[in-house]
Write a protein that holds these residues in place. Structure first.
Motif, PDB file in Angstrom:
ATOM      1  N   TYR A   1      -6.379   4.979   0.892  1.00  0.00           N
ATOM      2  CA  TYR A   1      -5.451   5.827   0.146  1.00  0.00           C
ATOM      3  C   TYR A   1      -4.048   5.861   0.759  1.00  0.00           C
ATOM      4  O   TYR A   1      -3.143   6.474   0.182  1.00  0.00           O
ATOM      5  CB  TYR A   1      -5.994   7.258   0.078  1.00  0.00           C
ATOM      6  CG  TYR A   1      -7.316   7.374  -0.628  1.00  0.00           C
ATOM      7  CD1 TYR A   1      -7.391   7.386  -2.018  1.00  0.00           C
ATOM      8  CD2 TYR A   1      -8.503   7.460   0.091  1.00  0.00           C
ATOM      9  CE1 TYR A   1      -8.607   7.484  -2.679  1.00  0.00           C
ATOM     10  CE2 TYR A   1      -9.731   7.554  -0.552  1.00  0.00           C
ATOM     11  CZ  TYR A   1      -9.777   7.564  -1.933  1.00  0.00           C
ATOM     12  OH  TYR A   1     -10.980   7.662  -2.583  1.00  0.00           O
ATOM     13  N   THR A   2      -3.840   5.233   1.904  1.00  0.00           N
ATOM     14  CA  THR A   2      -2.581   5.377   2.634  1.00  0.00           C
ATOM     15  C   THR A   2      -1.376   4.983   1.793  1.00  0.00           C
ATOM     16  O   THR A   2      -0.389   5.727   1.714  1.00  0.00           O
ATOM     17  CB  THR A   2      -2.620   4.542   3.929  1.00  0.00           C
ATOM     18  OG1 THR A   2      -3.650   5.045   4.787  1.00  0.00           O
ATOM     19  CG2 THR A   2      -1.289   4.603   4.649  1.00  0.00           C
ATOM     20  N   TRP A   3      -1.413   3.819   1.189  1.00  0.00           N
ATOM     21  CA  TRP A   3      -0.258   3.341   0.419  1.00  0.00           C
ATOM     22  C   TRP A   3       0.085   4.322  -0.698  1.00  0.00           C
ATOM     23  O   TRP A   3       1.248   4.758  -0.835  1.00  0.00           O
ATOM     24  CB  TRP A   3      -0.549   1.961  -0.172  1.00  0.00           C
ATOM     25  CG  TRP A   3       0.664   1.288  -0.768  1.00  0.00           C
ATOM     26  CD1 TRP A   3       1.489   0.405  -0.152  1.00  0.00           C
ATOM     27  CD2 TRP A   3       1.173   1.452  -2.096  1.00  0.00           C
ATOM     28  NE1 TRP A   3       2.486  -0.002  -1.013  1.00  0.00           N
ATOM     29  CE2 TRP A   3       2.317   0.629  -2.211  1.00  0.00           C
ATOM     30  CE3 TRP A   3       0.783   2.210  -3.205  1.00  0.00           C
ATOM     31  CZ2 TRP A   3       3.076   0.549  -3.388  1.00  0.00           C
ATOM     32  CZ3 TRP A   3       1.543   2.138  -4.376  1.00  0.00           C
ATOM     33  CH2 TRP A   3       2.675   1.311  -4.463  1.00  0.00           C
ATOM     34  N   ALA A   4      -0.912   4.687  -1.500  1.00  0.00           N
ATOM     35  CA  ALA A   4      -0.664   5.577  -2.640  1.00  0.00           C
ATOM     36  C   ALA A   4      -0.286   6.983  -2.188  1.00  0.00           C
ATOM     37  O   ALA A   4       0.519   7.653  -2.842  1.00  0.00           O
ATOM     38  CB  ALA A   4      -1.898   5.622  -3.537  1.00  0.00           C
ATOM     39  N   ASP A   5      -0.843   7.444  -1.079  1.00  0.00           N
ATOM     40  CA  ASP A   5      -0.503   8.780  -0.577  1.00  0.00           C
ATOM     41  C   ASP A   5       0.954   8.847  -0.126  1.00  0.00           C
ATOM     42  O   ASP A   5       1.632   9.866  -0.337  1.00  0.00           O
ATOM     43  CB  ASP A   5      -1.424   9.160   0.585  1.00  0.00           C
ATOM     44  CG  ASP A   5      -2.816   9.590   0.129  1.00  0.00           C
ATOM     45  OD1 ASP A   5      -3.004   9.773  -1.087  1.00  0.00           O
ATOM     46  OD2 ASP A   5      -3.701   9.737   0.993  1.00  0.00           O
TER      47      ASP A   5
ATOM     48  N   ASP B   1       8.822   4.181   3.175  1.00  0.00           N
ATOM     49  CA  ASP B   1       8.238   3.055   2.450  1.00  0.00           C
ATOM     50  C   ASP B   1       6.708   3.120   2.434  1.00  0.00           C
ATOM     51  O   ASP B   1       6.082   3.251   3.491  1.00  0.00           O
ATOM     52  CB  ASP B   1       8.692   1.772   3.146  1.00  0.00           C
ATOM     53  CG  ASP B   1       8.277   0.502   2.443  1.00  0.00           C
ATOM     54  OD1 ASP B   1       7.755   0.588   1.322  1.00  0.00           O
ATOM     55  OD2 ASP B   1       8.475  -0.582   3.025  1.00  0.00           O
ATOM     56  N   PRO B   2       6.071   3.018   1.262  1.00  0.00           N
ATOM     57  CA  PRO B   2       4.594   3.009   1.222  1.00  0.00           C
ATOM     58  C   PRO B   2       3.957   1.872   2.015  1.00  0.00           C
ATOM     59  O   PRO B   2       2.787   1.975   2.403  1.00  0.00           O
ATOM     60  CB  PRO B   2       4.283   2.865  -0.277  1.00  0.00           C
ATOM     61  CG  PRO B   2       5.476   3.395  -0.971  1.00  0.00           C
ATOM     62  CD  PRO B   2       6.643   3.023  -0.097  1.00  0.00           C
ATOM     63  N   TRP B   3       4.711   0.816   2.263  1.00  0.00           N
ATOM     64  CA  TRP B   3       4.165  -0.314   3.023  1.00  0.00           C
ATOM     65  C   TRP B   3       4.129  -0.035   4.516  1.00  0.00           C
ATOM     66  O   TRP B   3       3.601  -0.839   5.292  1.00  0.00           O
ATOM     67  CB  TRP B   3       4.972  -1.586   2.726  1.00  0.00           C
ATOM     68  CG  TRP B   3       4.901  -1.962   1.284  1.00  0.00           C
ATOM     69  CD1 TRP B   3       5.863  -1.766   0.328  1.00  0.00           C
ATOM     70  CD2 TRP B   3       3.788  -2.528   0.590  1.00  0.00           C
ATOM     71  NE1 TRP B   3       5.428  -2.193  -0.902  1.00  0.00           N
ATOM     72  CE2 TRP B   3       4.150  -2.659  -0.770  1.00  0.00           C
ATOM     73  CE3 TRP B   3       2.515  -2.932   0.990  1.00  0.00           C
ATOM     74  CZ2 TRP B   3       3.292  -3.191  -1.721  1.00  0.00           C
ATOM     75  CZ3 TRP B   3       1.657  -3.454   0.035  1.00  0.00           C
ATOM     76  CH2 TRP B   3       2.044  -3.577  -1.297  1.00  0.00           C
ATOM     77  N   THR B   4       4.675   1.126   4.923  1.00  0.00           N
ATOM     78  CA  THR B   4       4.697   1.493   6.341  1.00  0.00           C
ATOM     79  C   THR B   4       3.305   1.463   6.969  1.00  0.00           C
ATOM     80  O   THR B   4       3.137   1.075   8.128  1.00  0.00           O
ATOM     81  CB  THR B   4       5.294   2.911   6.509  1.00  0.00           C
ATOM     82  OG1 THR B   4       6.654   2.890   6.072  1.00  0.00           O
ATOM     83  CG2 THR B   4       5.222   3.377   7.948  1.00  0.00           C
ATOM     84  N   GLY B   5       2.286   1.890   6.215  1.00  0.00           N
ATOM     85  CA  GLY B   5       0.935   1.961   6.756  1.00  0.00           C
ATOM     86  C   GLY B   5       0.413   0.638   7.282  1.00  0.00           C
ATOM     87  O   GLY B   5      -0.454   0.611   8.168  1.00  0.00           O
ATOM     88  N   GLY B   6       0.939  -0.465   6.759  1.00  0.00           N
ATOM     89  CA  GLY B   6       0.486  -1.776   7.203  1.00  0.00           C
ATOM     90  C   GLY B   6       1.411  -2.432   8.200  1.00  0.00           C
ATOM     91  O   GLY B   6       1.159  -3.562   8.626  1.00  0.00           O
ATOM     92  N   CYS B   7       2.503  -1.738   8.575  1.00  0.00           N
ATOM     93  CA  CYS B   7       3.487  -2.324   9.486  1.00  0.00           C
ATOM     94  C   CYS B   7       3.135  -2.033  10.936  1.00  0.00           C
ATOM     95  O   CYS B   7       2.496  -1.021  11.246  1.00  0.00           O
ATOM     96  CB  CYS B   7       4.878  -1.781   9.169  1.00  0.00           C
ATOM     97  SG  CYS B   7       5.493  -2.233   7.520  1.00  0.00           S
ATOM     98  N   PHE B   8       3.580  -2.892  11.829  1.00  0.00           N
ATOM     99  CA  PHE B   8       3.319  -2.726  13.260  1.00  0.00           C
ATOM    100  C   PHE B   8       4.288  -1.702  13.842  1.00  0.00           C
ATOM    101  O   PHE B   8       5.486  -1.733  13.552  1.00  0.00           O
ATOM    102  CB  PHE B   8       3.473  -4.058  13.986  1.00  0.00           C
ATOM    103  CG  PHE B   8       2.513  -5.126  13.536  1.00  0.00           C
ATOM    104  CD1 PHE B   8       1.258  -4.797  13.044  1.00  0.00           C
ATOM    105  CD2 PHE B   8       2.857  -6.465  13.613  1.00  0.00           C
ATOM    106  CE1 PHE B   8       0.363  -5.776  12.635  1.00  0.00           C
ATOM    107  CE2 PHE B   8       1.979  -7.466  13.208  1.00  0.00           C
ATOM    108  CZ  PHE B   8       0.729  -7.111  12.709  1.00  0.00           C
ATOM    109  N   ARG B   9       3.747  -0.819  14.700  1.00  0.00           N
ATOM    110  CA  ARG B   9       4.565   0.227  15.315  1.00  0.00           C
ATOM    111  C   ARG B   9       4.246   0.297  16.810  1.00  0.00           C
ATOM    112  O   ARG B   9       3.161  -0.095  17.261  1.00  0.00           O
ATOM    113  CB  ARG B   9       4.318   1.558  14.614  1.00  0.00           C
ATOM    114  CG  ARG B   9       4.660   1.495  13.122  1.00  0.00           C
ATOM    115  CD  ARG B   9       4.238   2.742  12.370  1.00  0.00           C
ATOM    116  NE  ARG B   9       5.049   3.900  12.768  1.00  0.00           N
ATOM    117  CZ  ARG B   9       4.894   5.101  12.231  1.00  0.00           C
ATOM    118  NH1 ARG B   9       3.979   5.307  11.288  1.00  0.00           N
ATOM    119  NH2 ARG B   9       5.660   6.111  12.641  1.00  0.00           N
ATOM    120  N   SER B  10       5.190   0.821  17.561  1.00  0.00           N
ATOM    121  CA  SER B  10       5.115   0.757  19.019  1.00  0.00           C
ATOM    122  C   SER B  10       3.906   1.493  19.593  1.00  0.00           C
ATOM    123  O   SER B  10       3.380   1.111  20.634  1.00  0.00           O
ATOM    124  CB  SER B  10       6.395   1.314  19.640  1.00  0.00           C
ATOM    125  OG  SER B  10       6.594   2.665  19.259  1.00  0.00           O
TER     126      SER B  10
END
Length: 547
Positions: free
Chosen positions: A241-245, A461-470
């Protein structure tokens, strides 16, 4: 072989990135039409003109015996190649300026490569103003190859040659060709830096990981690689649900009544007569409003948060999510359903990039998208095929009762049936393909050998959930520094905002991120130059590129 130049350039003010182009799904955007090529003095915000060229590209890079080739389009600009505007920084001890003193032939400057993604490559030229400014400052060459099976780059009617690995090898081969065409190959090899946003950021990451001898570093903006690595979702705080949330959350944050207004509009649209809805939404074919009459409306709203930029672009207002909420909430307070339906239609057409003043009398609903997997999924078209092979988004969505925009439950069996019905029984999604080939979350966690890369993300951005973070890096700060790995976040940034050119309304944090990115990339180039200078004859050049 190269089919020589054809055309033109795009708008020179850096502001011409209108709304979402529906036929390119929710990830690609339409820029202003190309205009006649012209010479001018460009500011830091300036968008350089491009020349269109074609290269005779290999069809199947994994079949050495195949001689089949196809017409691969790419855009290029060499106006500043070897002629940087930042003359004060040129010296024998710095980048490129002193090369001609001791090497013949010499490298004029860096090659800045945009790893073209799902759409016509002309649609990405204006939206990457950051690259244009760097090319001007550093005397760089801009190179924008088009992804195969998009735009004019159609290798074959056989879609089995469309894969991420084939795309990467297209870019490797084209880099060799362009260097050779400019006489900068071999002893005079020039450094290449890859840039990409969204799936283009994914490609930039994979190009650096799989072919470090070809690019000395990469800036991967809003690259949702983690979304393709489902086994690691829980560890990274991600679920179906991450993207849609995140998309729904943008509306809830913009106005306390916005979700209620969206819900009310959805009910009114579905309850209205088909002719009324088709007329309000200016639909060419009323029967295309499916699976529900409101599906197009919700589809447009799901895609809008990634375009939530702080300034107006074309017909898109500044902070468009807030503008949409204001429109819908105001209409909700009016008596009767027609006002709410009309408001919903207006924001839908705006979000989908339909210009009411254009010569087009009606709007064509995209064949895939509405009612499908959030963020787009399997279906017709090139991205539909990629979803049916490597890039399937296994996303679900909460309904209004749980704060979402629509209820959707992802089902692999249903997705697979769409793929087999559309592309044939042997085409089924391989949900681990990209992770198996390139590493998935292990890349961003520090569990691979990748070096010299920037991963940037806008938290709107909804795509944040799939992005790499520190916070997910596991290899320690010293190792991160040694390997040249950088993570940048922008709390007020939408989809790859840092790749766009400078704008007066850019948040300060975005300006700061661009400055840091420029410093990092310049450091990569300077280090490469220093290594080549030490070697003198370039004999260990390939080794230095991979470090």
């Amino acid at each position: 072989a190269v089919w020589k130049m054809e055309e033109v350039s795009s708008d020179s003010n850096g502001d011409g990135w209108p709304a979402l182009l529906p036929t390119l799904l929710t990830l690609a955007f339409l820029f202003p039409a190309a205009i006649a090529r012209r010479k001018m003095n460009f500011t830091d915000r300036g968008i350089l003109p491009y020349t269109t060229k074609y290269y005779s590209q290999t069809l199947d890079h994994f079949n050495a015996s195949s001689q089949v080739r196809w017409r691969h389009r790419f855009l290029i600009n060499d106006d500043y190649f070897g002629r940087p505007s930042d003359h004060s920084r040129l010296s024998n001890e710095n980048i490129f300026g002193g090369w001609s003193d001791f090497r013949k032939p010499f490298c004029p400057g860096p090659i800045l490569l945009y790893t073209g993604n799902e759409g016509p490559i002309t649609a990405f030229w204006n939206g990457n103003g950051f690259m244009h400014s760097l090319a001007q400052k550093w005397g760089g060459l801009l190179l924008f190859p088009e992804e195969r099976y998009y735009g004019e780059s159609i290798p074959s009617s056989d879609m089995r040659f469309l894969s991420t690995e084939q795309v990467l090898l297209d870019y490797v081969e084209l880099i060799h060709h362009v260097k050779d065409d400019y006489g900068t190959y071999g002893d005079a090899d020039c450094p290449v830096v890859a840039f990409g946003g969204s799936y283009g950021g994914t490609l930039a990451t994979f190009l650096r990981a799989a072919h470090p001898d070809m690019v000395i570093g990469a800036l991967a903006a809003s690259a949702p690689i983690g979304y393709y690595d489902k086994e690691a979702w829980e560890e990274h705080g991600v679920n179906e649900y991450t993207w849609a949330d995140i998309a729904a959350g943008a509306y809830a944050e913009a106005h306390p009544q916005c979700i209620n207004a969206i819900h009310a509009a959805t009910e009114k649209i579905d309850a209205a007569g088909p002719e009324e809805v088709a007329s309000a939404f200016r639909i060419c074919k009323g029967e295309d409003l499916k699976p529900q009459q409101s599906s197009l409306f919700i589809y447009a709203l799901e895609g809008l948060p990634q375009q939530n930029y702080p300034y107006s672009i074309g017909h898109m207002p500044a902070w468009p999510v807030k503008a949409v909420c204001s429109t819908l909430v105001s209409a909700l307070r009016e008596v009767g359903s027609s006002s709410l339906i009309s408001a919903a239609a207006n924001v839908t057409l705006m979000a989908m990039g339909f210009d009411p003043s254009s010569s087009a009398s009606c709007f064509h609903v995209p064949e895939e998208g509405p009612g499908n997997v959030p963020g787009d999924g399997p279906g017709k078209g090139s991205w539909g095929y990629q979803s049916c092979t490597e890039t399937l988004h296994q996303f679900s969505s909460n309904g209004f009762a749980n704060g979402g925009l629509r209820e959707y439950n992802f089902n692999m069996t249903s997705a697979g049936k769409i793929c087999s019905d559309t592309w044939g029984g042997d085409v089924i999604p391989n949900i681990t393909a990209l992770t198996d080939k390139f590493g998935g979350n292990k890349l961003g966690d520090g569990m691979t050998s990748i070096t010299n890369i920037i991963w940037s993300v806008g938290l709107l951005d909804p795509w944040t959930g799939g992005c790499f973070r520190s916070q997910h890096w596991k290899a320690g700060k010293e190792e991160r520094k040694r390997r040249g790995i950088h993570f940048f976040e922008m709390s007020k940034g939408a989809h790859h905002l840092d790749l766009r050119g400078h704008h007066p309304e850019d948040p300060k944090e975005v300006l700061g991120v661009r400055r840091k990115e420029e410093e990092v990339i310049r450091g990569w180039i300077d280090n490469w130059m220093a290594e080549i200078t030490r070697e003198g004859d370039g004999s260990n050049q390939q080794q230095s590129l991979a470090q």
